[in-house]
Design a protein around this motif. Sequence first.
Motif, PDB file in Angstrom:
ATOM      1  N   LYS A 241     -37.694  19.903  39.493  1.00 24.02           N
ATOM      2  CA  LYS A 241     -37.167  19.763  40.855  1.00 24.02           C
ATOM      3  C   LYS A 241     -35.821  19.058  40.835  1.00 24.02           C
ATOM      4  O   LYS A 241     -34.924  19.407  41.600  1.00 24.02           O
ATOM      5  CB  LYS A 241     -38.163  19.008  41.743  1.00 24.02           C
ATOM      6  N   ALA A 242     -35.661  18.071  39.961  1.00 23.65           N
ATOM      7  CA  ALA A 242     -34.378  17.364  39.865  1.00 23.65           C
ATOM      8  C   ALA A 242     -33.269  18.337  39.471  1.00 23.65           C
ATOM      9  O   ALA A 242     -32.166  18.284  40.021  1.00 23.65           O
ATOM     10  CB  ALA A 242     -34.468  16.218  38.854  1.00 23.65           C
TER      11      ALA A 242
ATOM     12  N   ASN B  59     -32.924  10.848  42.777  1.00 27.49           N
ATOM     13  CA  ASN B  59     -33.962   9.817  42.727  1.00 27.49           C
ATOM     14  C   ASN B  59     -35.187  10.193  43.563  1.00 27.49           C
ATOM     15  O   ASN B  59     -36.253   9.597  43.401  1.00 27.49           O
ATOM     16  CB  ASN B  59     -33.414   8.467  43.185  1.00 27.49           C
ATOM     17  N   GLN B  60     -35.052  11.164  44.452  1.00 31.29           N
ATOM     18  CA  GLN B  60     -36.165  11.599  45.298  1.00 31.29           C
ATOM     19  C   GLN B  60     -37.050  12.638  44.610  1.00 31.29           C
ATOM     20  O   GLN B  60     -38.161  12.903  45.075  1.00 31.29           O
ATOM     21  CB  GLN B  60     -35.638  12.182  46.617  1.00 31.29           C
ATOM     22  N   ALA B  61     -36.554  13.243  43.533  1.00 34.98           N
ATOM     23  CA  ALA B  61     -37.303  14.308  42.864  1.00 34.98           C
ATOM     24  C   ALA B  61     -38.499  13.731  42.124  1.00 34.98           C
ATOM     25  O   ALA B  61     -38.413  12.670  41.515  1.00 34.98           O
ATOM     26  CB  ALA B  61     -36.385  15.048  41.895  1.00 34.98           C
ATOM     27  N   ASP B  62     -39.602  14.455  42.173  1.00 35.63           N
ATOM     28  CA  ASP B  62     -40.808  13.979  41.490  1.00 35.63           C
ATOM     29  C   ASP B  62     -41.079  14.719  40.176  1.00 35.63           C
ATOM     30  O   ASP B  62     -42.129  14.568  39.583  1.00 35.63           O
ATOM     31  CB  ASP B  62     -42.022  14.042  42.414  1.00 35.63           C
ATOM     32  N   SER B  63     -40.099  15.516  39.732  1.00 32.98           N
ATOM     33  CA  SER B  63     -40.218  16.170  38.424  1.00 32.98           C
ATOM     34  C   SER B  63     -38.822  16.542  37.935  1.00 32.98           C
ATOM     35  O   SER B  63     -37.886  16.648  38.722  1.00 32.98           O
ATOM     36  CB  SER B  63     -41.096  17.421  38.512  1.00 32.98           C
ATOM     37  N   GLU B  64     -38.718  16.737  36.647  1.00 28.55           N
ATOM     38  CA  GLU B  64     -37.437  17.146  36.057  1.00 28.55           C
ATOM     39  C   GLU B  64     -37.018  18.524  36.567  1.00 28.55           C
ATOM     40  O   GLU B  64     -35.835  18.774  36.799  1.00 28.55           O
ATOM     41  CB  GLU B  64     -37.520  17.142  34.526  1.00 28.55           C
TER      42      GLU B  64
END
Length: 108
Positions: free
Chosen positions: A76-77, A69-74
């Motif tokens: 990075k997720a 939930n902290q990632a700001d892109s797919e």
Amino acid sequence: MSNSTANKDNHWLELEEWRKKIDAIDHQLSNLLCERLNCAQNISSLKQQIGEEVLQPAREKKVLTNVLNQADSELKAGALKKIYKCIIEETRLFQHEWKNEQQPLSSR
């Protein structure tokens, strides 16, 4: 000195600055991961006292969800998911190893 050489030198300097930043982050991360392992050791001790197993799939899923939930892109997720799966696995192994060290030699 040509513009091309000056640009190349500037890029090398910038590269070194980014590397220094990563080194500082790695220092912070290693301290935080050691702190995380200390927490895991305390959790392992408590699990042992209350008769719980080290493996807690629901908790591991929650940890992973919180991180993703902290990632700001797919992109990075995806990377965080792989990294945290390794962290969770190594933490679980650490708990097992710590638990085994706590048992008397005669019961191993």
